[in-house]
Write a protein that holds these residues in place. Sequence first.
Motif, PDB file in Angstrom:
ATOM      1  N   GLN A  44       0.866  -1.175   0.000  1.00 39.65           N
ATOM      2  CA  GLN A  44       0.000   0.000   0.000  1.00 39.65           C
ATOM      3  C   GLN A  44       0.903   1.224   0.000  1.00 39.65           C
ATOM      4  O   GLN A  44       1.950   1.227   0.659  1.00 39.65           O
ATOM      5  CB  GLN A  44      -0.897  -0.008   1.234  1.00 39.65           C
ATOM      6  CG  GLN A  44      -1.979   1.024   1.229  1.00 39.65           C
ATOM      7  CD  GLN A  44      -2.958   0.803   2.371  1.00 39.65           C
ATOM      8  OE1 GLN A  44      -2.560   0.442   3.470  1.00 39.65           O
ATOM      9  NE2 GLN A  44      -4.225   1.009   2.103  1.00 39.65           N
ATOM     10  N   VAL A  45       0.519   2.268  -0.739  1.00 44.40           N
ATOM     11  CA  VAL A  45       1.324   3.483  -0.854  1.00 44.40           C
ATOM     12  C   VAL A  45       0.541   4.654  -0.283  1.00 44.40           C
ATOM     13  O   VAL A  45      -0.668   4.781  -0.522  1.00 44.40           O
ATOM     14  CB  VAL A  45       1.671   3.788  -2.330  1.00 44.40           C
ATOM     15  CG1 VAL A  45       2.433   5.088  -2.452  1.00 44.40           C
ATOM     16  CG2 VAL A  45       2.468   2.667  -2.942  1.00 44.40           C
ATOM     17  N   LYS A  46       1.250   5.525   0.442  1.00 44.91           N
ATOM     18  CA  LYS A  46       0.663   6.779   0.925  1.00 44.91           C
ATOM     19  C   LYS A  46       1.566   7.911   0.482  1.00 44.91           C
ATOM     20  O   LYS A  46       2.746   7.951   0.830  1.00 44.91           O
ATOM     21  CB  LYS A  46       0.534   6.773   2.440  1.00 44.91           C
ATOM     22  CG  LYS A  46      -0.158   8.007   2.969  1.00 44.91           C
ATOM     23  CD  LYS A  46      -0.457   7.873   4.449  1.00 44.91           C
ATOM     24  CE  LYS A  46      -1.425   8.912   4.911  1.00 44.91           C
ATOM     25  NZ  LYS A  46      -0.912  10.198   5.189  1.00 44.91           N
ATOM     26  N   CYS A  47       1.008   8.805  -0.331  1.00 40.77           N
ATOM     27  CA  CYS A  47       1.712  10.001  -0.791  1.00 40.77           C
ATOM     28  C   CYS A  47       0.902  11.202  -0.318  1.00 40.77           C
ATOM     29  O   CYS A  47      -0.195  11.449  -0.836  1.00 40.77           O
ATOM     30  CB  CYS A  47       1.840  10.032  -2.303  1.00 40.77           C
ATOM     31  SG  CYS A  47       2.859   8.728  -3.004  1.00 40.77           S
ATOM     32  N   GLY A  48       1.408  11.921   0.661  1.00 39.68           N
ATOM     33  CA  GLY A  48       0.657  13.044   1.213  1.00 39.68           C
ATOM     34  C   GLY A  48      -0.655  12.571   1.806  1.00 39.68           C
ATOM     35  O   GLY A  48      -0.675  11.678   2.648  1.00 39.68           O
ATOM     36  N   ASP A  49      -1.763  13.139   1.352  1.00 34.75           N
ATOM     37  CA  ASP A  49      -3.099  12.762   1.831  1.00 34.75           C
ATOM     38  C   ASP A  49      -3.710  11.613   1.033  1.00 34.75           C
ATOM     39  O   ASP A  49      -4.859  11.250   1.268  1.00 34.75           O
ATOM     40  CB  ASP A  49      -4.046  13.964   1.745  1.00 34.75           C
ATOM     41  CG  ASP A  49      -3.644  15.082   2.687  1.00 34.75           C
ATOM     42  OD1 ASP A  49      -2.963  14.779   3.697  1.00 34.75           O
ATOM     43  OD2 ASP A  49      -3.990  16.243   2.425  1.00 34.75           O
ATOM     44  N   TYR A  50      -3.008  11.079   0.072  1.00 33.11           N
ATOM     45  CA  TYR A  50      -3.526  10.044  -0.817  1.00 33.11           C
ATOM     46  C   TYR A  50      -3.015   8.668  -0.389  1.00 33.11           C
ATOM     47  O   TYR A  50      -1.809   8.469  -0.290  1.00 33.11           O
ATOM     48  CB  TYR A  50      -3.090  10.302  -2.259  1.00 33.11           C
ATOM     49  CG  TYR A  50      -3.576  11.611  -2.814  1.00 33.11           C
ATOM     50  CD1 TYR A  50      -4.745  11.668  -3.560  1.00 33.11           C
ATOM     51  CD2 TYR A  50      -2.864  12.785  -2.613  1.00 33.11           C
ATOM     52  CE1 TYR A  50      -5.195  12.862  -4.083  1.00 33.11           C
ATOM     53  CE2 TYR A  50      -3.303  13.982  -3.130  1.00 33.11           C
ATOM     54  CZ  TYR A  50      -4.475  14.021  -3.865  1.00 33.11           C
ATOM     55  OH  TYR A  50      -4.915  15.207  -4.380  1.00 33.11           O
ATOM     56  N   MET A  51      -3.936   7.731  -0.150  1.00 35.86           N
ATOM     57  CA  MET A  51      -3.550   6.367   0.200  1.00 35.86           C
ATOM     58  C   MET A  51      -4.167   5.407  -0.806  1.00 35.86           C
ATOM     59  O   MET A  51      -5.375   5.435  -1.052  1.00 35.86           O
ATOM     60  CB  MET A  51      -4.005   5.996   1.598  1.00 35.86           C
ATOM     61  CG  MET A  51      -3.551   4.594   2.000  1.00 35.86           C
ATOM     62  SD  MET A  51      -3.941   4.170   3.691  1.00 35.86           S
ATOM     63  CE  MET A  51      -2.774   5.175   4.552  1.00 35.86           C
ATOM     64  N   SER A  52      -3.327   4.559  -1.387  1.00 35.19           N
ATOM     65  CA  SER A  52      -3.806   3.606  -2.382  1.00 35.19           C
ATOM     66  C   SER A  52      -4.545   2.456  -1.716  1.00 35.19           C
ATOM     67  O   SER A  52      -4.437   2.242  -0.506  1.00 35.19           O
ATOM     68  CB  SER A  52      -2.626   3.036  -3.173  1.00 35.19           C
ATOM     69  OG  SER A  52      -1.877   2.123  -2.378  1.00 35.19           O
ATOM     70  N   ARG A  53      -5.244   1.734  -2.514  1.00 36.13           N
ATOM     71  CA  ARG A  53      -5.786   0.460  -2.066  1.00 36.13           C
ATOM     72  C   ARG A  53      -4.612  -0.520  -1.982  1.00 36.13           C
ATOM     73  O   ARG A  53      -3.536  -0.270  -2.510  1.00 36.13           O
ATOM     74  CB  ARG A  53      -6.822  -0.054  -3.043  1.00 36.13           C
ATOM     75  CG  ARG A  53      -8.005   0.889  -3.190  1.00 36.13           C
ATOM     76  CD  ARG A  53      -9.287   0.108  -3.189  1.00 36.13           C
ATOM     77  NE  ARG A  53     -10.432   0.999  -3.244  1.00 36.13           N
ATOM     78  CZ  ARG A  53     -11.213   1.212  -2.197  1.00 36.13           C
ATOM     79  NH1 ARG A  53     -10.984   0.621  -1.059  1.00 36.13           N
ATOM     80  NH2 ARG A  53     -12.244   2.006  -2.306  1.00 36.13           N
ATOM     81  N   ILE A  54      -4.824  -1.649  -1.352  1.00 36.17           N
ATOM     82  CA  ILE A  54      -3.784  -2.674  -1.275  1.00 36.17           C
ATOM     83  C   ILE A  54      -3.640  -3.322  -2.654  1.00 36.17           C
ATOM     84  O   ILE A  54      -4.638  -3.618  -3.312  1.00 36.17           O
ATOM     85  CB  ILE A  54      -4.131  -3.720  -0.205  1.00 36.17           C
ATOM     86  CG1 ILE A  54      -4.145  -3.042   1.170  1.00 36.17           C
ATOM     87  CG2 ILE A  54      -3.155  -4.894  -0.239  1.00 36.17           C
ATOM     88  CD1 ILE A  54      -4.687  -3.899   2.286  1.00 36.17           C
TER      89      ILE A  54
END
Length: 95
Positions: A44-54
């Motif tokens: 899972q990736v988190k860039c700033g306020d954006y978090m991806s799905r797994i």
Amino acid sequence: MSRREPFLTLTITPIEIEVENCILTILEVSKYKLPWDLYQASCQVKCGDYMSRIFQIDFTDKDDLKRKILIEISKFKYLIFMYGKEELKRRGIIM
């Protein structure tokens, strides 16, 4: 005296890694039972306020995993740039 194979290979997950100003979380790693070594990482990736799905990454060794992680993070950052938060939520790409 012969060398024996390790009885147990252990990787403790989850693990967080900073990559390209984002946080990549490797939630789990599994090994396929195939004639060759193939692994799958749940990430899972988190860039700033954006978090991806797994998502899953199949890889053969650590260099292959590094390359594929960089590709996935680049794609995620590109989607953020192109579409923005509301559209990515609507498409189910981010949580």
